[in-house]
Design a protein around this motif. Structure first.
Motif, short mmCIF file in Angstrom:
data_model
loop_
_atom_site.label_atom_id
_atom_site.label_comp_id
_atom_site.label_asym_id
_atom_site.label_seq_id
_atom_site.Cartn_x
_atom_site.Cartn_y
_atom_site.Cartn_z
N UNK A 61 -18.75 35.60 -125.21
CA UNK A 61 -17.48 35.09 -124.72
C UNK A 61 -16.84 35.96 -123.67
N UNK A 62 -15.63 35.57 -123.26
CA UNK A 62 -14.92 36.26 -122.19
C UNK A 62 -13.48 36.55 -122.61
N UNK A 63 -12.95 37.59 -122.01
CA UNK A 63 -11.54 37.95 -122.15
C UNK A 63 -11.08 38.55 -120.84
N UNK A 64 -9.78 38.44 -120.57
CA UNK A 64 -9.19 39.14 -119.44
C UNK A 64 -8.06 40.02 -119.94
N UNK A 115 -14.00 50.03 -106.24
CA UNK A 115 -14.18 50.09 -107.68
C UNK A 115 -15.41 50.89 -108.06
N UNK A 116 -15.42 51.30 -109.30
CA UNK A 116 -16.58 52.01 -109.86
C UNK A 116 -16.62 51.68 -111.34
N UNK A 117 -17.83 51.35 -111.85
CA UNK A 117 -17.93 50.95 -113.25
C UNK A 117 -19.08 51.65 -113.94
N UNK A 118 -18.97 51.74 -115.23
CA UNK A 118 -20.05 52.29 -116.04
C UNK A 118 -21.24 51.34 -116.03
N UNK A 119 -22.43 51.92 -116.14
CA UNK A 119 -23.64 51.09 -116.12
C UNK A 119 -23.64 50.05 -117.24
N UNK A 120 -23.04 50.40 -118.36
CA UNK A 120 -23.06 49.51 -119.52
C UNK A 120 -22.31 48.21 -119.30
N UNK A 121 -21.43 48.18 -118.30
CA UNK A 121 -20.63 46.96 -118.07
C UNK A 121 -20.87 46.34 -116.70
N UNK A 122 -21.67 46.97 -115.87
CA UNK A 122 -21.92 46.41 -114.54
C UNK A 122 -22.53 45.02 -114.66
N UNK A 161 -21.02 42.50 -115.82
CA UNK A 161 -20.30 41.76 -116.86
C UNK A 161 -18.79 41.91 -116.73
N UNK A 162 -18.32 43.09 -116.37
CA UNK A 162 -16.89 43.36 -116.27
C UNK A 162 -16.50 43.52 -114.80
N UNK A 163 -15.32 43.03 -114.47
CA UNK A 163 -14.79 43.18 -113.11
C UNK A 163 -13.36 43.67 -113.19
N UNK A 164 -13.07 44.74 -112.47
CA UNK A 164 -11.71 45.25 -112.40
C UNK A 164 -11.09 44.78 -111.09
N UNK A 204 -11.56 41.75 -116.15
CA UNK A 204 -12.20 40.50 -116.58
C UNK A 204 -13.53 40.85 -117.24
N UNK A 205 -13.69 40.38 -118.46
CA UNK A 205 -14.89 40.72 -119.22
C UNK A 205 -15.65 39.45 -119.58
N UNK A 206 -16.91 39.39 -119.21
CA UNK A 206 -17.78 38.27 -119.53
C UNK A 206 -18.97 38.76 -120.35
#
Length: 129
Positions: free
Chosen positions: A16-19, A58-65, A67-70, A82-84
């Motif tokens: 699922x997704x959440x924002x 932006x910069x993100x952790x590998x675990x969320x690249x 899937x997540x967008x800031x 935004x988390x998918x």
């Protein structure tokens, strides 16, 4: 005094997704790097994603690249996550935090909780079937 209000957390099924939203009061976000962090029970707080001030890099952790967008909306003084494709291992309390932007390119340093001065109270995200 800097204050944040995080919202948007909740219970969601795997996939699922959440924002999440991080709204600031008593200061404007447009001169700060904003980071999202999370802390699961029994684990250390870890950086998830961050965004620079007006440039919006932006910069993100590998675990969320992938899937997540800031993102940020400076007019609303708010930053979003935004988390998918959520996974059970994404379950944690999510925090937003701020540090004045010194124009240093974002990298691993920007995912270190120790670099941030101001913190919100957190919002719980639970991924479970």
């Amino acid at each position: 005094q800097v204050q944040f209000v995080e919202s948007g957390g909740g219970l969601v099924q795997p996939g699922g997704s959440l924002r999440l939203s991080c709204a600031a009061s008593r200061f404007t976000l447009d001169s700060f790097v904003i980071g999202w962090f999370r802390q699961a029970p029994g684990k250390e707080r870890e950086g998830v994603s961050c965004i620079s001030s007006s440039r919006g890099t932006t910069y993100s952790a590998d675990s969320v690249k992938g899937r997540f967008t800031i993102s940020r909306d400076n007019a609303k003084n708010t930053v979003y996550l935004q988390m998918h494709s959520l996974k059970q291992e994404d379950t944690a309390i999510y925090y937003c935090a701020a540090v004045p932007d010194c124009w240093r390119p974002l990298g691993l340093w920007a995912l270190s909780p120790a670099k941030y001065n101001y913190w919100g109270q957190g919002t719980q995200v639970t991924v479970s079937s």
